[in-house]
Write a protein that holds these residues in place. Sequence first.
Motif, PDB file in Angstrom:
ATOM      1  N   GLY A   1       7.956   1.740   5.209  1.00  0.00           N
ATOM      2  CA  GLY A   1       9.255   2.262   4.845  1.00  0.00           C
ATOM      3  C   GLY A   1       9.465   3.628   5.463  1.00  0.00           C
ATOM      4  N   GLN A   2      10.647   4.197   5.227  1.00  0.00           N
ATOM      5  CA  GLN A   2      11.001   5.457   5.877  1.00  0.00           C
ATOM      6  C   GLN A   2      10.440   6.675   5.168  1.00  0.00           C
ATOM      7  N   GLY A   3      10.000   6.512   3.954  1.00  0.00           N
ATOM      8  CA  GLY A   3       9.388   7.628   3.259  1.00  0.00           C
ATOM      9  C   GLY A   3      10.303   8.326   2.281  1.00  0.00           C
ATOM     10  N   THR A   4       9.719   8.802   1.186  1.00  0.00           N
ATOM     11  CA  THR A   4      10.405   9.646   0.209  1.00  0.00           C
ATOM     12  C   THR A   4       9.686  10.971   0.126  1.00  0.00           C
ATOM     13  N   THR A   5      10.440  12.058   0.223  1.00  0.00           N
ATOM     14  CA  THR A   5       9.854  13.382   0.103  1.00  0.00           C
ATOM     15  C   THR A   5       9.837  13.788  -1.362  1.00  0.00           C
ATOM     16  N   LEU A   6       8.674  14.075  -1.881  1.00  0.00           N
ATOM     17  CA  LEU A   6       8.526  14.527  -3.261  1.00  0.00           C
ATOM     18  C   LEU A   6       8.390  16.043  -3.269  1.00  0.00           C
TER      19      LEU A   6
ATOM     20  N   LEU B   1       8.676  -2.368  -5.575  1.00  0.00           N
ATOM     21  CA  LEU B   1       7.376  -1.708  -5.714  1.00  0.00           C
ATOM     22  C   LEU B   1       7.641  -0.278  -6.168  1.00  0.00           C
ATOM     23  N   SER B   2       6.823   0.228  -7.057  1.00  0.00           N
ATOM     24  CA  SER B   2       6.990   1.624  -7.434  1.00  0.00           C
ATOM     25  C   SER B   2       5.639   2.318  -7.553  1.00  0.00           C
TER      26      SER B   2
ATOM     27  N   TYR C   1       5.918  10.303   0.783  1.00  0.00           N
ATOM     28  CA  TYR C   1       5.228   9.101   0.325  1.00  0.00           C
ATOM     29  C   TYR C   1       5.825   7.879   1.010  1.00  0.00           C
ATOM     30  N   PHE C   2       4.945   7.056   1.579  1.00  0.00           N
ATOM     31  CA  PHE C   2       5.358   5.841   2.268  1.00  0.00           C
ATOM     32  C   PHE C   2       4.806   4.619   1.554  1.00  0.00           C
ATOM     33  N   CYS C   3       5.645   3.608   1.423  1.00  0.00           N
ATOM     34  CA  CYS C   3       5.130   2.306   1.038  1.00  0.00           C
ATOM     35  C   CYS C   3       5.041   1.443   2.295  1.00  0.00           C
ATOM     36  N   ALA C   4       4.196   0.445   2.257  1.00  0.00           N
ATOM     37  CA  ALA C   4       4.053  -0.464   3.397  1.00  0.00           C
ATOM     38  C   ALA C   4       3.684  -1.843   2.882  1.00  0.00           C
ATOM     39  N   GLU C   5       4.053  -2.861   3.642  1.00  0.00           N
ATOM     40  CA  GLU C   5       3.742  -4.234   3.299  1.00  0.00           C
ATOM     41  C   GLU C   5       3.127  -4.919   4.511  1.00  0.00           C
TER      42      GLU C   5
ATOM     43  N   ILE D   1       0.851  -1.188   0.000  1.00  0.00           N
ATOM     44  CA  ILE D   1       0.000   0.000   0.000  1.00  0.00           C
ATOM     45  C   ILE D   1       0.883   1.232   0.000  1.00  0.00           C
ATOM     46  N   TRP D   2       0.411   2.275  -0.667  1.00  0.00           N
ATOM     47  CA  TRP D   2       1.109   3.562  -0.683  1.00  0.00           C
ATOM     48  C   TRP D   2       0.267   4.605   0.036  1.00  0.00           C
ATOM     49  N   TYR D   3       0.970   5.392   0.858  1.00  0.00           N
ATOM     50  CA  TYR D   3       0.338   6.500   1.553  1.00  0.00           C
ATOM     51  C   TYR D   3       1.048   7.800   1.192  1.00  0.00           C
ATOM     52  N   LYS D   4       0.287   8.873   1.250  1.00  0.00           N
ATOM     53  CA  LYS D   4       0.811  10.222   1.063  1.00  0.00           C
ATOM     54  C   LYS D   4       0.602  10.986   2.366  1.00  0.00           C
ATOM     55  N   GLN D   5       1.653  11.667   2.821  1.00  0.00           N
ATOM     56  CA  GLN D   5       1.526  12.446   4.041  1.00  0.00           C
ATOM     57  C   GLN D   5       1.953  13.879   3.781  1.00  0.00           C
ATOM     58  N   GLU D   6       1.002  14.775   3.835  1.00  0.00           N
ATOM     59  CA  GLU D   6       1.299  16.197   3.706  1.00  0.00           C
ATOM     60  C   GLU D   6       1.678  16.761   5.069  1.00  0.00           C
ATOM     61  N   SER D   7       2.363  17.880   5.019  1.00  0.00           N
ATOM     62  CA  SER D   7       2.856  18.491   6.243  1.00  0.00           C
ATOM     63  C   SER D   7       1.712  18.770   7.218  1.00  0.00           C
ATOM     64  N   GLY D   8       1.859  18.288   8.443  1.00  0.00           N
ATOM     65  CA  GLY D   8       0.857  18.544   9.468  1.00  0.00           C
ATOM     66  C   GLY D   8      -0.367  17.647   9.419  1.00  0.00           C
TER      67      GLY D   8
END
Lengths: 114, 114
Positions: free
Chosen positions: B105-110, B73-74, B88-92, B34-41
């Motif tokens: 995962g630790q997350g990638t900042t886009l 995974l991409s 953006y976080f991926c998870a398994e 699964i992919w998640y998106k986390q915006e600031s705050g």
Amino acid sequence: DVKVTQSSRYLVKRTGEKVFLECVQDMDHENMFWYRQDPGLGLRLIYFSYDVKMKEKGDIPEGYSVSREKKERFSLILESASTNQTSMYLCASSSTGPTNEKLFFGSGTQLSVL
Amino acid sequence: GESVGLHLPTLSVQEGDNSIINCAYSNSASDYFIWYKQESGKGPQFIIDIRSNMDKRQGQRVTVLLNKTVKHLSLQIAATQPGDSAVYFCAENAGSSNTGKLIFGQGTTLQVKP
């Protein structure tokens, strides 16, 4: 839409205090989770619960306890807060069945322990 | 041990270009991603998910690709917009399909440049 509400957006506590973080979900989900989020470490599972009065330890339960007296509410308790518990705390919920891995998150509580 | 990792901590793209965020996982038993998106705050928000019986799944402007052979995974975002700027976080599920537990995962900042 599922709504997961965390009672506080920011909290500042002193070392040794007992801290309660509250989480409520409105979609009748059976599963509820507490994660903490730290830079460079991602999200780590503290505790989770499958049903009222049930709890399971996650990967980092030390220093924490939880309470689930009602289905919609899952509380995280820091019995004696320490500075290394300064973190962002995220609550999540999910239903049972084929979509039980799809977690819905609250907005988080940024806890600072001084 | 089990781990979910992202290849790059930060990705910078031009507005309008396509973005590709990568994730490697190590647990062969994982059958849900699964992919998640986390915006600031804000807390993480669901973007898209995929089960291991699929190689590709498309959503609105997003596509997830799963390569089980190399445990990769991409997440592809078409025509990236400023509103896509987030972590953006991926998870398994690490094979825990009956528990609802995820490993993140630790997350990638886009970062989207105008």
